[in-house]
Design a protein around this motif. Structure first.
Motif, PDB file in Angstrom:
ATOM      1  N   ILE A   7       0.843  -1.183   0.000  1.00 52.40           N
ATOM      2  CA  ILE A   7       0.000   0.000   0.000  1.00 52.40           C
ATOM      3  C   ILE A   7       0.885   1.242   0.000  1.00 52.40           C
ATOM      4  CG2 ILE A   7      -1.836   1.286   1.156  1.00 52.40           C
ATOM      5  CD1 ILE A   7      -2.685  -1.198   2.582  1.00 52.40           C
ATOM      6  N   ALA A  10       0.379   5.102   3.007  1.00 53.18           N
ATOM      7  CA  ALA A  10      -0.262   4.415   4.135  1.00 53.18           C
ATOM      8  C   ALA A  10      -0.140   5.190   5.444  1.00 53.18           C
ATOM      9  CB  ALA A  10       0.347   3.026   4.312  1.00 53.18           C
ATOM     10  N   GLY A  15      -5.315   4.925   3.228  1.00 54.23           N
ATOM     11  CA  GLY A  15      -4.182   4.001   3.281  1.00 54.23           C
ATOM     12  C   GLY A  15      -3.981   3.422   4.662  1.00 54.23           C
ATOM     13  N   LYS A  16      -4.050   4.267   5.686  1.00 51.70           N
ATOM     14  CA  LYS A  16      -3.856   3.802   7.066  1.00 51.70           C
ATOM     15  C   LYS A  16      -5.035   2.931   7.506  1.00 51.70           C
ATOM     16  CE  LYS A  16      -0.992   4.726   9.630  1.00 51.70           C
ATOM     17  NZ  LYS A  16      -0.725   5.735  10.663  1.00 51.70           N
ATOM     18  N   ALA A  19      -4.824  -0.463   5.682  1.00 47.73           N
ATOM     19  CA  ALA A  19      -3.688  -1.241   6.187  1.00 47.73           C
ATOM     20  C   ALA A  19      -4.050  -1.894   7.518  1.00 47.73           C
ATOM     21  CB  ALA A  19      -2.460  -0.349   6.340  1.00 47.73           C
ATOM     22  N   VAL A  29       1.419  -6.599   5.299  1.00 47.08           N
ATOM     23  CA  VAL A  29       1.376  -5.340   4.559  1.00 47.08           C
ATOM     24  C   VAL A  29       2.760  -4.705   4.460  1.00 47.08           C
ATOM     25  CG1 VAL A  29       0.471  -2.983   4.548  1.00 47.08           C
ATOM     26  CG2 VAL A  29      -1.030  -4.886   5.194  1.00 47.08           C
ATOM     27  N   ALA A  31       3.953  -1.225   3.797  1.00 46.73           N
ATOM     28  CA  ALA A  31       3.322   0.089   3.859  1.00 46.73           C
ATOM     29  C   ALA A  31       4.344   1.167   3.541  1.00 46.73           C
ATOM     30  CB  ALA A  31       2.730   0.326   5.248  1.00 46.73           C
ATOM     31  N   ASN A  83      -2.301   4.156  -3.540  1.00 49.82           N
ATOM     32  CA  ASN A  83      -3.151   5.101  -2.821  1.00 49.82           C
ATOM     33  C   ASN A  83      -2.540   6.495  -2.686  1.00 49.82           C
ATOM     34  OD1 ASN A  83      -5.334   5.882  -0.826  1.00 49.82           O
ATOM     35  ND2 ASN A  83      -3.555   5.950   0.531  1.00 49.82           N
TER      36      ASN A  83
END
Length: 272
Positions: A7, A10, A15-16, A19, A29, A31, A83
């Motif tokens: 992602i 993130a 995104g966060k 995740a 993940v 990130a 993202n």
């Protein structure tokens, strides 16, 4: 079996949220964020299931390095969620060259670089799912978001083409196309042009058209995105929010009616 998801962007917002939802159910993940400190909470909570990667998607070489790092760490990449991006608010006339280029560099070219880096990995696997976070503004437009609209139209054109090129390799492509949500996309993450007063009435009408109900709740998208990731036959276009569908439907109906009105002129222009 746990999925491996890369992602970008993130550190906050969608995104966060996504995740965390993926990690919570047992996926792993990779990130990325511009600042590693913004990923510290994920690492503290989920440990080795998270690979934090510092990445500015405007750096093409760094995008390839990030994808390779994620692949080496986890062994494969099942899903890419592109993202990273930001919003530029202002009239087209107000937009500087630097602002226009920055908008396209991140929202379009950054997405392209990460996509180019991940395709060979997924092609070798003969499987994968590339999810591009676009916008319903890649299908319709709103005033005072001209360069943002353009960046998302570019993402949609690129990704629709990509879907036809990688399908035989077992790679799916999906465009997530949200309407407005209460992330900091329109707040701390947004950029503004220097205002020209002639556009003040248009900007006021745009602002006055929004109600509290216009903006979706970002946390509510997590279940939908998990369903998209788990689908054996995911859609190419995936609208998020209750505003997007009626808005897109009306614009497309108007567009078809206009094509129909000018159809005879268009056909005659073919010359045969």
């Amino acid at each position: 079996m746990a999925k491996i998801i890369l992602i970008t962007g993130a550190s906050r917002g969608f995104g966060k949220i996504w995740a965390k939802a993926l990690l919570e159910r047992g996926d792993k993940v990779a990130a990325t964020a511009r600042k590693l400190d913004d990923l510290a909470d994920l690492v503290a909570q989920y440990g080795d299931a998270v690979l934090p990667i510092q990445l500015d998607v405007n750096d093409r070489a760094a995008c390839f390095e990030a994808v390779n790092k994620a692949t080496e760490y986890f062994g494969r990449i099942d899903v890419l969620i592109n993202n990273a991006g930001f919003g530029l608010f202002g009239a087209i006339e107000e937009t500087t060259e630097q602002q226009a280029r920055a908008q396209m560099e991140t929202n379009f070219f950054g997405l392209l670089w990460v996509t180019q880096a991940v395709v060979p990995i997924m092609r070798a696997q003969q499987s994968g799912h590339i999810i591009q976070v676009s916008s319903f503004l890649g299908l319709v437009t709103l005033p005072v978001l001209g360069l943002y609209n353009a960046s998302k139209y570019a993402v949609n054109g690129l990704s629709e083409t990509l879907a036809t090129e990688v399908k035989s390799f077992g790679i799916h492509v999906s465009l997530i196309e949200p309407n407005g949500f209460s992330t900091d996309w329109s707040g701390a993450s947004a950029f503004q042009t220097e205002p020209n007063e002639v556009y003040a009435p248009i900007k006021k009408a745009f602002a006055d058209g929004a109600t509290p109900d216009t903006w979706g709740k970002p946390e509510a998208t997590a279940a939908a995105v998990l369903q998209l990731i788990d689908s054996p036959n995911p859609p190419l276009h995936f609208l998020l929010g209750k505003i997007a569908y009626p808005g897109v439907k009306q614009v497309y109906a108007d567009r078809l009616a206009e094509f129909e009105e000018w159809k005879d002129v268009s056909v005659d222009a073919h010359g045969h």
